[in-house]
Design a protein around this motif. Sequence first.
Motif, PDB file in Angstrom:
ATOM      1  N   ARG A  72       0.836  -1.204   0.000  1.00 43.58           N
ATOM      2  CA  ARG A  72       0.000   0.000   0.000  1.00 43.58           C
ATOM      3  C   ARG A  72       0.878   1.265   0.000  1.00 43.58           C
ATOM      4  O   ARG A  72       0.553   2.244  -0.676  1.00 43.58           O
ATOM      5  CB  ARG A  72      -0.923  -0.003   1.221  1.00 43.58           C
ATOM      6  CG  ARG A  72      -1.976   1.090   1.186  1.00 43.58           C
ATOM      7  CD  ARG A  72      -2.863   1.005   2.409  1.00 43.58           C
ATOM      8  NE  ARG A  72      -3.764  -0.132   2.330  1.00 43.58           N
ATOM      9  CZ  ARG A  72      -4.926  -0.095   1.672  1.00 43.58           C
ATOM     10  NH1 ARG A  72      -5.293   1.011   1.037  1.00 43.58           N
ATOM     11  NH2 ARG A  72      -5.702  -1.148   1.642  1.00 43.58           N
ATOM     12  N   ASP A  76       0.653   4.078  -2.757  1.00 47.63           N
ATOM     13  CA  ASP A  76       0.394   5.470  -2.389  1.00 47.63           C
ATOM     14  C   ASP A  76       1.477   6.395  -2.948  1.00 47.63           C
ATOM     15  O   ASP A  76       1.187   7.514  -3.400  1.00 47.63           O
ATOM     16  CB  ASP A  76       0.322   5.613  -0.866  1.00 47.63           C
ATOM     17  CG  ASP A  76      -0.922   4.982  -0.279  1.00 47.63           C
ATOM     18  OD1 ASP A  76      -1.851   4.665  -1.048  1.00 47.63           O
ATOM     19  OD2 ASP A  76      -0.965   4.788   0.953  1.00 47.63           O
ATOM     20  N   ARG A  80       1.062   9.484  -5.626  1.00 46.25           N
ATOM     21  CA  ARG A  80       1.551  10.854  -5.416  1.00 46.25           C
ATOM     22  C   ARG A  80       2.384  11.321  -6.599  1.00 46.25           C
ATOM     23  O   ARG A  80       2.343  12.498  -6.976  1.00 46.25           O
ATOM     24  CB  ARG A  80       2.354  10.930  -4.117  1.00 46.25           C
ATOM     25  CG  ARG A  80       1.480  10.896  -2.864  1.00 46.25           C
ATOM     26  CD  ARG A  80       2.240  11.343  -1.628  1.00 46.25           C
ATOM     27  NE  ARG A  80       3.297  10.417  -1.267  1.00 46.25           N
ATOM     28  CZ  ARG A  80       3.122   9.356  -0.473  1.00 46.25           C
ATOM     29  NH1 ARG A  80       1.924   9.090   0.015  1.00 46.25           N
ATOM     30  NH2 ARG A  80       4.135   8.574  -0.165  1.00 46.25           N
TER      31      ARG A  80
END
Length: 279
Positions: A72, A76, A80
């Motif tokens: 994860r 993530d 970004r």
Amino acid sequence: MPDYKPAPRTVVEACFDPRGTASLDYVYDVAAAAGLADQPVRLAVRRLEAAGVLRQEGRGRKGRLRLTDAGRLRTDTDARFIALAYAQDAGLAPWDGLWRLYTFSVPEQRRAERDALRTALTRLGGVPLAPGTYVSPHDLLPELLGETAQSTVDTYLITAEATRLTGPGFADPASIAERLWPAADTVAAYGPLADALGAADARTAAHESTGLVATALRLADAFGHALEQDPLLPPELRPSPWPPARLRHAFQERWTAIRAQAPDLLLFRAFDPPAEPPR
């Protein structure tokens, strides 16, 4: 396009929902729509599980995949990067004029920690300025803490910020960027995306779910490849016009068209354009 087959790992990663789960039934259906057999997908799942990216619960088509904490964090971070690219293209992420320096000296017996720092800094777009010293126009520390152990960062990493760098060929910020992150290398990384966009024209016009899945996977594969090679330097440090920005805009338009035709596709939600696209 008919001869294109995505990497099995691409298919697996495409199928996670916002909660970090994916049913194997859905994974295998997406793979079949893209022309992949079940066996290479199973192998990709095993490799991702061995790498600590995901864990499998249950077996066969009734099973489910879940991203681990490490998986994860990686997802993530990638999201970004995508958001930063869109923001830069929209003129919403101006450079603050600071160069960030990252230096470390790790004992040989801690080689694994040294290698982890090097790998993370490189993946995040940093480049070696001198032995044991990396540079970036971005603040990489938050992402570094997600990619490496905090104890490694706390023990060995020294950071600094500078408004000016001097050295051979370092005449101004743009020349520094060209020397350390050659524009030609980044532009070349977007070649597969240009090809994928060209091949997607006929498919996007066709309301056929199998074709849309294959198109979405090829576009996402190429876009992901480009971003992996792109340090996403601030636009102030790149020539204008900047070809990757044009291709990202074309990708956004094509991706939006695919979403409109197949709004229920889970594929790569991180690639969705922002709510208010660049004007």
